[in-house]
Design a protein around this motif. Sequence first.
Motif, PDB file in Angstrom:
ATOM      1  N   MET A 142     -11.653 -28.152 -29.527  1.00  0.00           N
ATOM      2  CA  MET A 142     -10.659 -27.468 -28.679  1.00  0.00           C
ATOM      3  C   MET A 142     -10.899 -27.836 -27.223  1.00  0.00           C
ATOM      4  N   GLU A 159     -11.472 -27.653 -23.219  1.00  0.00           N
ATOM      5  CA  GLU A 159     -12.195 -26.724 -22.367  1.00  0.00           C
ATOM      6  C   GLU A 159     -11.207 -25.732 -21.772  1.00  0.00           C
ATOM      7  N   ALA A 160     -11.659 -24.491 -21.577  1.00  0.00           N
ATOM      8  CA  ALA A 160     -10.768 -23.423 -21.123  1.00  0.00           C
ATOM      9  C   ALA A 160      -9.983 -23.773 -19.851  1.00  0.00           C
ATOM     10  N   ASP A 197      -5.511 -18.306 -24.478  1.00  0.00           N
ATOM     11  CA  ASP A 197      -6.541 -19.267 -24.863  1.00  0.00           C
ATOM     12  C   ASP A 197      -7.459 -18.698 -25.953  1.00  0.00           C
ATOM     13  N   LYS A 198      -7.920 -17.480 -25.762  1.00  0.00           N
ATOM     14  CA  LYS A 198      -8.821 -16.845 -26.726  1.00  0.00           C
ATOM     15  C   LYS A 198      -8.138 -16.641 -28.070  1.00  0.00           C
ATOM     16  N   LYS A 258      -7.756 -19.823 -30.216  1.00  0.00           N
ATOM     17  CA  LYS A 258      -9.031 -20.137 -30.867  1.00  0.00           C
ATOM     18  C   LYS A 258      -9.281 -19.192 -32.036  1.00  0.00           C
ATOM     19  N   GLY A 275      -6.833 -20.045 -34.848  1.00  0.00           N
ATOM     20  CA  GLY A 275      -7.231 -21.305 -35.461  1.00  0.00           C
ATOM     21  C   GLY A 275      -8.360 -21.104 -36.459  1.00  0.00           C
ATOM     22  N   GLY A 276      -9.347 -20.296 -36.065  1.00  0.00           N
ATOM     23  CA  GLY A 276     -10.457 -19.996 -36.965  1.00  0.00           C
ATOM     24  C   GLY A 276     -10.012 -19.211 -38.183  1.00  0.00           C
ATOM     25  N   GLU A 316      -7.154 -26.920 -33.307  1.00  0.00           N
ATOM     26  CA  GLU A 316      -8.165 -25.894 -33.556  1.00  0.00           C
ATOM     27  C   GLU A 316      -8.438 -25.739 -35.051  1.00  0.00           C
ATOM     28  N   GLU A 376     -10.414 -28.781 -36.258  1.00  0.00           N
ATOM     29  CA  GLU A 376     -11.804 -28.741 -35.787  1.00  0.00           C
ATOM     30  C   GLU A 376     -12.616 -27.729 -36.566  1.00  0.00           C
ATOM     31  N   LYS A 377     -12.025 -26.554 -36.796  1.00  0.00           N
ATOM     32  CA  LYS A 377     -12.738 -25.504 -37.530  1.00  0.00           C
ATOM     33  C   LYS A 377     -13.018 -25.931 -38.974  1.00  0.00           C
ATOM     34  N   ASP A 421     -11.403 -33.465 -29.501  1.00  0.00           N
ATOM     35  CA  ASP A 421      -9.971 -33.615 -29.236  1.00  0.00           C
ATOM     36  C   ASP A 421      -9.499 -35.058 -29.376  1.00  0.00           C
TER      37      ASP A 421
END
Length: 226
Positions: free
Chosen positions: A1, A3-4, A48-49, A52, A55-56, A173, A176-177, A184
């Motif tokens: 993911m 960076e913020a 943003d949070k 993530k 996605g998880g 996301e 990646e998870k 990325d």
Amino acid sequence: MEEAPLAIEKFLKTGAHIGTKFKTGDMHRYIFKQRKDGLKVLDVESIDKRIKMVGGFLARYEVEKIVVVSKKIYGHIPAKMFSEATGAKALTGRFVPGTFTNPLAKEFIEPQVVLVTDPNSDGQAVSEATKVRAPVVALCSTNNTLRNVDLIIPINNKGRKSLALAYWLLAKEVLEKKGIIKKDEDFGKTLEDFEYKMKDEEREEEEFEEKTMRRKFKTRDRRGKK
């Protein structure tokens, strides 16, 4: 993911944080402020949070059992690209009643989890997912209610650039998870790939509306200074 700081910059550029002039009690906690023109502004860190987090959550499921739904035209390409990137099933346009609940239906699907672009316009899908006890994940703006919605991403679910960004980040996301990509750079699709391509007449109409809104805002601002 991403960076913020980079992700947040993209949220701002695509207007992902811009809501509507209306707010519901359900969405109150995700609103950062109200602009002078009355539009509510969503908290970008929450966006943003939540991407993530969602996605998880989605990564726990078999991708073939994830169904992404979008009646809104601006969500058609993002939903289809999310499907292509992750292996999920995309249903765009009119949602046929019975798709999740009628085993005899031609397009019958048994989802494990349902992702909707807007719980208002995709209300039939939300209702049927609830009946078959499939969790509902939704992209929600300030005017949405969260009835029968289990998990949300607070975001502008009306703009084509915002929807493209939401599904692009979410696809990365999930992958990646699941360990399918490690960074990325491994993701072979661009943000532009996820964006609905406007026809010339649609683009002209959008530009006209944007200019009209800017003129109205400037007029109100001048009146307020008198």
